[in-house]
Design a protein around this motif. Structure first.
Motif, mmCIF file in Angstrom:
data_model
loop_
_atom_site.group_PDB
_atom_site.id
_atom_site.type_symbol
_atom_site.label_atom_id
_atom_site.label_comp_id
_atom_site.label_asym_id
_atom_site.label_seq_id
_atom_site.Cartn_x
_atom_site.Cartn_y
_atom_site.Cartn_z
ATOM 1 N N SER A 90 16.424 13.811 -42.783
ATOM 2 C CA SER A 90 17.332 14.969 -43.414
ATOM 3 C C SER A 90 16.936 16.402 -42.729
ATOM 4 O O SER A 90 16.007 16.489 -41.974
ATOM 5 C CB SER A 90 16.541 15.115 -44.759
ATOM 6 O OG SER A 90 17.099 16.123 -45.314
ATOM 7 N N ALA A 91 17.890 17.036 -42.677
ATOM 8 C CA ALA A 91 17.733 18.306 -42.107
ATOM 9 C C ALA A 91 16.668 19.194 -42.574
ATOM 10 O O ALA A 91 16.071 20.152 -41.674
ATOM 11 C CB ALA A 91 18.953 19.190 -42.079
ATOM 12 N N GLU A 92 16.259 19.059 -43.808
ATOM 13 C CA GLU A 92 15.159 19.625 -44.186
ATOM 14 C C GLU A 92 13.717 19.376 -43.746
ATOM 15 O O GLU A 92 12.762 20.154 -43.878
ATOM 16 C CB GLU A 92 14.847 19.589 -45.880
ATOM 17 C CG GLU A 92 16.264 20.163 -46.582
ATOM 18 C CD GLU A 92 17.513 19.252 -46.883
ATOM 19 O OE1 GLU A 92 17.283 17.960 -46.268
ATOM 20 O OE2 GLU A 92 18.543 19.826 -47.220
ATOM 21 N N VAL A 93 13.651 18.048 -43.246
ATOM 22 C CA VAL A 93 12.296 17.590 -43.014
ATOM 23 C C VAL A 93 11.581 18.506 -41.874
ATOM 24 O O VAL A 93 10.519 18.722 -41.984
ATOM 25 C CB VAL A 93 12.473 16.108 -42.404
ATOM 26 C CG1 VAL A 93 11.305 15.465 -41.885
ATOM 27 C CG2 VAL A 93 12.959 15.345 -43.783
ATOM 28 N N PRO A 94 12.346 18.700 -40.713
ATOM 29 C CA PRO A 94 11.566 19.719 -39.566
ATOM 30 C C PRO A 94 11.212 20.778 -40.330
ATOM 31 O O PRO A 94 10.145 21.252 -39.958
ATOM 32 C CB PRO A 94 12.722 19.820 -38.629
ATOM 33 C CG PRO A 94 13.572 18.662 -38.882
ATOM 34 C CD PRO A 94 13.836 18.362 -40.177
ATOM 35 N N VAL A 95 11.878 21.422 -41.016
ATOM 36 C CA VAL A 95 11.545 22.693 -41.836
ATOM 37 C C VAL A 95 10.425 22.595 -42.592
ATOM 38 O O VAL A 95 9.245 23.215 -42.519
ATOM 39 C CB VAL A 95 12.735 23.329 -42.542
ATOM 40 C CG1 VAL A 95 12.021 24.622 -43.033
ATOM 41 C CG2 VAL A 95 13.951 23.675 -41.711
ATOM 42 N N ILE A 96 10.497 21.539 -43.430
ATOM 43 C CA ILE A 96 9.152 21.525 -44.406
ATOM 44 C C ILE A 96 7.796 20.818 -43.322
ATOM 45 O O ILE A 96 6.929 21.550 -43.650
ATOM 46 C CB ILE A 96 9.481 20.407 -45.309
ATOM 47 C CG1 ILE A 96 10.585 20.593 -46.127
ATOM 48 C CG2 ILE A 96 8.245 19.763 -46.012
ATOM 49 C CD1 ILE A 96 11.010 19.583 -47.315
ATOM 50 N N LEU A 101 -3.668 27.553 -40.932
ATOM 51 C CA LEU A 101 -4.138 28.770 -41.846
ATOM 52 C C LEU A 101 -5.331 28.344 -42.385
ATOM 53 O O LEU A 101 -6.325 28.848 -42.502
ATOM 54 C CB LEU A 101 -2.986 29.178 -42.524
ATOM 55 C CG LEU A 101 -3.674 30.446 -43.677
ATOM 56 C CD1 LEU A 101 -3.976 31.473 -42.919
ATOM 57 C CD2 LEU A 101 -2.631 30.671 -44.808
ATOM 58 N N GLU A 102 -5.493 27.086 -42.986
ATOM 59 C CA GLU A 102 -6.420 26.682 -43.740
ATOM 60 C C GLU A 102 -7.605 26.261 -42.772
ATOM 61 O O GLU A 102 -8.815 26.648 -43.252
ATOM 62 C CB GLU A 102 -6.260 25.280 -44.415
ATOM 63 C CG GLU A 102 -7.443 24.881 -45.256
ATOM 64 C CD GLU A 102 -7.736 25.383 -46.420
ATOM 65 O OE1 GLU A 102 -8.712 25.473 -46.879
ATOM 66 O OE2 GLU A 102 -7.055 26.162 -46.791
ATOM 67 N N ALA A 157 7.438 21.911 -40.417
ATOM 68 C CA ALA A 157 6.805 23.042 -39.697
ATOM 69 C C ALA A 157 5.919 23.921 -40.563
ATOM 70 O O ALA A 157 5.094 24.330 -40.036
ATOM 71 C CB ALA A 157 7.980 23.946 -38.897
ATOM 72 N N ARG A 158 6.443 24.060 -41.839
ATOM 73 C CA ARG A 158 5.722 24.904 -42.982
ATOM 74 C C ARG A 158 4.232 24.232 -43.227
ATOM 75 O O ARG A 158 3.338 24.910 -43.181
ATOM 76 C CB ARG A 158 6.738 24.902 -44.080
ATOM 77 C CG ARG A 158 6.012 25.818 -45.148
ATOM 78 C CD ARG A 158 5.661 27.272 -44.858
ATOM 79 N NE ARG A 158 4.958 27.781 -45.852
ATOM 80 C CZ ARG A 158 4.132 28.814 -45.394
ATOM 81 N NH1 ARG A 158 3.689 29.253 -44.492
ATOM 82 N NH2 ARG A 158 3.445 29.391 -46.846
#
Length: 54
Positions: free
Chosen positions: A11-17, A27-28, A19-20
């Motif tokens: 899905s197009a959202e997978v790389p964005v998620i 950060l942790e 990366a986040r």
């Protein structure tokens, strides 16, 4: 993800998620390393500060 032959479509959202999530992990890890450094009364983060229990 695209290099894996078993993965046909993502899905197009997978790389964005993904990366986040990577950002949040870094950060942790940085915050834990910083806290460990401060607990030992140092001002420099060392290589092994990221895995205090290792």
């Amino acid at each position: 993800m695209k290099a894996d032959e078993d993965v046909r479509m993502i899905s197009a959202e997978v790389p964005v998620i993904f990366a986040r999530e990577c950002e949040m992990f870094i950060l942790e890890l940085t915050l834990r390393s910083c806290n460990h450094t401060e607990e030992n009364k140092r001002r420099t983060i060392r290589k092994n500060d990221g895995c205090a229990g290792c």
